[in-house]
Design an enzyme around this catalytic site. Structure first.
Site, short mmCIF file in Angstrom:
data_model
loop_
_atom_site.label_atom_id
_atom_site.label_comp_id
_atom_site.label_asym_id
_atom_site.label_seq_id
_atom_site.Cartn_x
_atom_site.Cartn_y
_atom_site.Cartn_z
N GLU A 1 -4.74 13.41 11.25
CA GLU A 1 -5.21 14.54 12.07
C GLU A 1 -4.40 14.71 13.35
OE1 GLU A 1 -9.88 14.83 10.67
OE2 GLU A 1 -9.42 13.73 12.52
N GLU B 1 -9.86 13.80 3.44
CA GLU B 1 -11.17 13.55 4.04
C GLU B 1 -12.07 14.74 3.74
OE1 GLU B 1 -11.65 12.38 8.14
OE2 GLU B 1 -9.74 11.29 8.14
#
Length: 482
Positions: A188, A381
């Site tokens: 991320e 995710e």
């Protein structure tokens, strides 16, 4: 729904900082995440725990033995990795997303040679995965940097961190390239724009730059580090693949008013731009224009355009949890790029933690990314954080999690039927771990329940949830039996 390809990578995801534990064992040094404390409800501290300030860090260091530093415990994978990987093998995992702890190999980040115990630990983990036919998917850095680099360099604000990071990534590529086929450089990477301490290991108040300039300077250095790592990877691990990753947030217009549509488009451009840089190899004009209008000052790394162009990735990875609605109205406007938003979508159900459930949004995201990039997409995710209850007979009846995952897997299948290249799916926290936002075990994501509470009390024994057996069936049928 289209059938998933035979080589589709079913699995689950974790991170070293939230799952591994053993924080001072085997020579490991402390990371900047080890200084994020669990803030209890009765506490008077009214801050989001991951947004650590310089004053908070000083306070946390003074109370090493007093505060609840939950990331240091994780779920004790360090001691239980054989047991846990056996459970993943029982479910039929094709891949296991995990990360390597930089400070377990290089405790301060400055060492010339790695800690031998740390090197051996990851060899053992990879060997155990292969024992069950599981391919590791390794994130090189899942937020955590050695705390020494935060204290001495202010984390990713400093260009010096690039060289230290390259020393680390070149080592792990050379050391583990025959054991790991799939890699991600940064977890991320866009999170530094939402939490500068978590995503960048920085204390923005210590910078000479404005907060936003400091944040985007750090992001620039991460882009450079990722690109130089990807270039080295392609030269030395030619039989493997390396990807990037963003926290993907699909934004919708609050109304069909064209001003709202434009505002949503601008937010989506901002969310996509880290992937633009890492897949396409250059900054999009919309972002450079944003920098100019907002007076964001970047000290461009020497030769950065060539570096980015030569260091693109092989696949684009995302986390996907929820969507947002965007308004241009003054009383409803929110900061550009924010991850958590206040406006609610009335068409979405809401999780226990207030996140909208939107499986169709995942299909929209996959189609947008497929058309934009033309590279395989990996959903690394996705999942439902919920309050799980362990019954007296050791069961967890989590039908709500099964419902959530079922609908998202259907959406992935629909996207594949639309023509999207999707290479795999690894739901988050496949074995319960410390959730990032509030440093808690209470917010559980896994197929396996870990007997531990927010204060670290419990046996840490593992219990299969109902979703464990459901996901086992999904993998066995390659997504047909939901």
């Amino acid at each position: 729904m289209a059938k998933f390809t035979e080589n589709f990578l079913w699995g689950g995801a974790t991170s070293a900082s939230q799952y591994e534990g053993g924080c001072l064992e085997g020579g490991r040094g402390l990371s900047h995440m080890d200084y994020i404390r669990r803030v209890e409800k009765e506490d008077k501290v009214k801050v989001f725990p991951i947004n650590v300030t310089a004053a908070m860090l000083d306070e946390h260091k003074k109370h090493e033995d007093d505060y609840n530093f939950a990331f240091r415990r994780g779920s004790d994978f360090y001691h239980r990795y054989k047991e846990d990987i056996a459970l993943l093998g029982e479910m039929g995992f094709k891949t296991f997303r995990m990360s390597i702890s930089w400070s377990r190999l290089f405790p301060t980040g400055l060492e010339e040679k790695p800690c031998t115990d740390g090197v051996a630990f990851y060899h053992n983990v990879f060997d155990e995965c292969h024992k069950y036919g599981i391919e590791p998917l390794v994130t090189m850095i899942h937020y955590d940097i050695p705390i020494y680099l935060t204290e001495t360099l202010n984390g990713w604000e400093s260009p010096k961190l690039i060289d230290y990071f390259l020393h680390y990534t070149k080592f792990i590529i050379d050391e583990y390239k025959d054991e790991v086929k799939y890699w991600i450089t940064f977890n991320e990477i866009n999170m530094v724009m939402n939490s500068s301490y978590l995503g960048g290991g920085m204390l923005v108040e210590k910078s000479d730059k404005t907060a936003e300039s400091c944040i985007h300077q750090a992001l620039h250095h991460q882009f450079i580090a990722s690109a130089l790592t990807a270039k080295y990877f392609h030269e030395h691990a030619k039989s493997s693949m390396v990807g990037n990753m963003i926290a993907r947030l699909q934004n919708y217009a609050y109304t069909c008013n064209s001003a709202d549509v434009l505002a949503a488009q601008q937010q989506n451009q901002f969310n996509f731009f880290p992937t633009d840089v890492q897949v396409k190899g250059y900054y999009p004009s919309s972002i450079l224009n944003y920098y100019k209008k907002q007076n964001i000052e970047i000290d461009w790394y020497p030769g950065y355009e060539k570096i980015l162009r030569e260091g693109t990735v092989d696949f684009a990875a995302i986390s996907y949890y929820h969507t947002a609605v965007i308004s241009a109205e003054e009383d409803k406007k929110e900061p550009i790029g924010a991850f958590i938003r206040n406006l609610k979508n009335p068409y979405n159900k809401i999780t226990d933690w207030g996140w909208g459930i939107d499986p169709t949004g995942l299909r929209i995201t996959l189609n947008d990314m497929n058309d934009r990039y033309g590279v395989p997409i990996f959903i690394v995710e996705n999942g439902l954080g919920a309050h799980d209850e362990l019954t007296k007979d050791g069961k967890v009846h989590d039908a709500y999690r099964i419902d959530y995952l079922r609908e998202h897997i259907k959406a992935i299948g629909d996207a594949i039927d639309d023509g999207c290249q999707v290479m795999g799916y690894t739901p988050w926290g496949c074995i319960d771990l410390v959730s990032c936002g509030d440093c808690q075990m209470t917010k559980r994501y896994g197929f396996v329940y870990v007997d531990a509470d927010d204060q670290g009390n419990g046996s840490y024994d593992r219990y299969r949830k109902d979703s464990f057996y459901w996901y086992q069936k999904v993998i066995r049928s390659n997504g047909e039996d939901l």
